[in-house]
Motif scaffolding. Structure first.
Motif, PDB file in Angstrom:
ATOM      1  N   LEU A 187       0.828  -1.205   0.000  1.00  0.00           N
ATOM      2  CA  LEU A 187       0.000   0.000   0.000  1.00  0.00           C
ATOM      3  C   LEU A 187       0.867   1.262   0.000  1.00  0.00           C
ATOM      4  CD1 LEU A 187      -2.821  -1.074   2.469  1.00  0.00           C
ATOM      5  CD2 LEU A 187      -2.958  -0.862  -0.023  1.00  0.00           C
ATOM      6  N   GLY A 188       1.988   1.229   0.712  1.00  0.00           N
ATOM      7  CA  GLY A 188       2.915   2.353   0.683  1.00  0.00           C
ATOM      8  C   GLY A 188       3.499   2.569  -0.697  1.00  0.00           C
ATOM      9  N   LYS A 189       3.795   1.488  -1.375  1.00  0.00           N
ATOM     10  CA  LYS A 189       4.333   1.578  -2.730  1.00  0.00           C
ATOM     11  C   LYS A 189       3.287   2.158  -3.687  1.00  0.00           C
ATOM     12  CE  LYS A 189       6.356  -1.386  -6.261  1.00  0.00           C
ATOM     13  NZ  LYS A 189       6.747  -2.762  -6.582  1.00  0.00           N
ATOM     14  N   ILE A 190       2.047   1.727  -3.539  1.00  0.00           N
ATOM     15  CA  ILE A 190       0.976   2.258  -4.379  1.00  0.00           C
ATOM     16  C   ILE A 190       0.797   3.749  -4.127  1.00  0.00           C
ATOM     17  CG2 ILE A 190      -1.528   2.200  -4.759  1.00  0.00           C
ATOM     18  CD1 ILE A 190      -1.351  -0.854  -4.252  1.00  0.00           C
ATOM     19  N   GLU A 191       0.801   4.138  -2.855  1.00  0.00           N
ATOM     20  CA  GLU A 191       0.649   5.553  -2.517  1.00  0.00           C
ATOM     21  C   GLU A 191       1.806   6.383  -3.075  1.00  0.00           C
ATOM     22  OE1 GLU A 191       0.597   8.282   1.491  1.00  0.00           O
ATOM     23  OE2 GLU A 191      -0.215   6.244   1.590  1.00  0.00           O
ATOM     24  N   TYR A 192       3.018   5.855  -2.964  1.00  0.00           N
ATOM     25  CA  TYR A 192       4.182   6.563  -3.493  1.00  0.00           C
ATOM     26  C   TYR A 192       4.075   6.721  -5.004  1.00  0.00           C
ATOM     27  CZ  TYR A 192       8.976   7.571  -4.833  1.00  0.00           C
ATOM     28  OH  TYR A 192      10.084   8.126  -5.381  1.00  0.00           O
ATOM     29  N   CYS A 193       3.706   5.659  -5.690  1.00  0.00           N
ATOM     30  CA  CYS A 193       3.628   5.708  -7.152  1.00  0.00           C
ATOM     31  C   CYS A 193       2.529   6.651  -7.628  1.00  0.00           C
ATOM     32  CB  CYS A 193       3.402   4.306  -7.711  1.00  0.00           C
ATOM     33  SG  CYS A 193       4.874   3.280  -7.638  1.00  0.00           S
ATOM     34  N   ILE A 194       1.435   6.706  -6.898  1.00  0.00           N
ATOM     35  CA  ILE A 194       0.387   7.654  -7.270  1.00  0.00           C
ATOM     36  C   ILE A 194       0.865   9.088  -7.039  1.00  0.00           C
ATOM     37  CG2 ILE A 194      -1.913   8.511  -6.592  1.00  0.00           C
ATOM     38  CD1 ILE A 194      -2.708   5.560  -6.203  1.00  0.00           C
ATOM     39  N   GLY A 195       1.620   9.278  -5.965  1.00  0.00           N
ATOM     40  CA  GLY A 195       2.122  10.616  -5.643  1.00  0.00           C
ATOM     41  C   GLY A 195       3.126  11.149  -6.649  1.00  0.00           C
ATOM     42  N   CYS A 234       7.421   5.311 -11.732  1.00  0.00           N
ATOM     43  CA  CYS A 234       7.506   4.043 -10.998  1.00  0.00           C
ATOM     44  C   CYS A 234       7.876   2.855 -11.866  1.00  0.00           C
ATOM     45  CB  CYS A 234       6.173   3.764 -10.289  1.00  0.00           C
ATOM     46  SG  CYS A 234       6.002   4.710  -8.791  1.00  0.00           S
TER      47      CYS A 234
END
Length: 98
Positions: free
Chosen positions: A83-91, A97
């Motif tokens: 979930l952290g990776k998804i949030e980072y990639c969206i940001g 990414c």
């Protein structure tokens, strides 16, 4: 940042698969599992995770259930890292990414 998230995800994934493999061999090999080379290899790979789970788990948890606790904790950590990776990639944008 993405490198560290990928590295954490990979380490957790390998540990989860090793715990899953140890669990499957626990069922398949039966009483002779302690003499099984692959089972012993899984025990060595999982020793840090099981040790951490033993430290986290209360004393009431039976020794044979500590690997299950380790699997659950690692699965929760894997989900958190994903979930952290998804949030980072969206940001930063999906293009960054890749």
């Amino acid at each position: 940042m993405l490198f560290w998230l990928n590295a954490a995800q990979l380490v957790l994934y390998i540990g989860l698969l090793a715990l899953l493999g140890q669990g499957v061999l626990y069922i398949i090999a039966g009483a002779r599992r302690e003499s099984n080379f692959v089972y012993q290899l899984f025990q060595v790979l999982n020793k840090p995770w099981v040790g951490a789970a033993r430290w986290i788990a209360p004393r009431q948890v039976a020794e044979q259930h500590v690997p299950v606790v380790a699997f659950c904790v690692m699965a929760a950590l894997y989900l958190a890292v994903t979930l952290g990776k998804i949030e980072y990639c969206i940001g930063v944008g999906m293009e960054a990414c890749r």
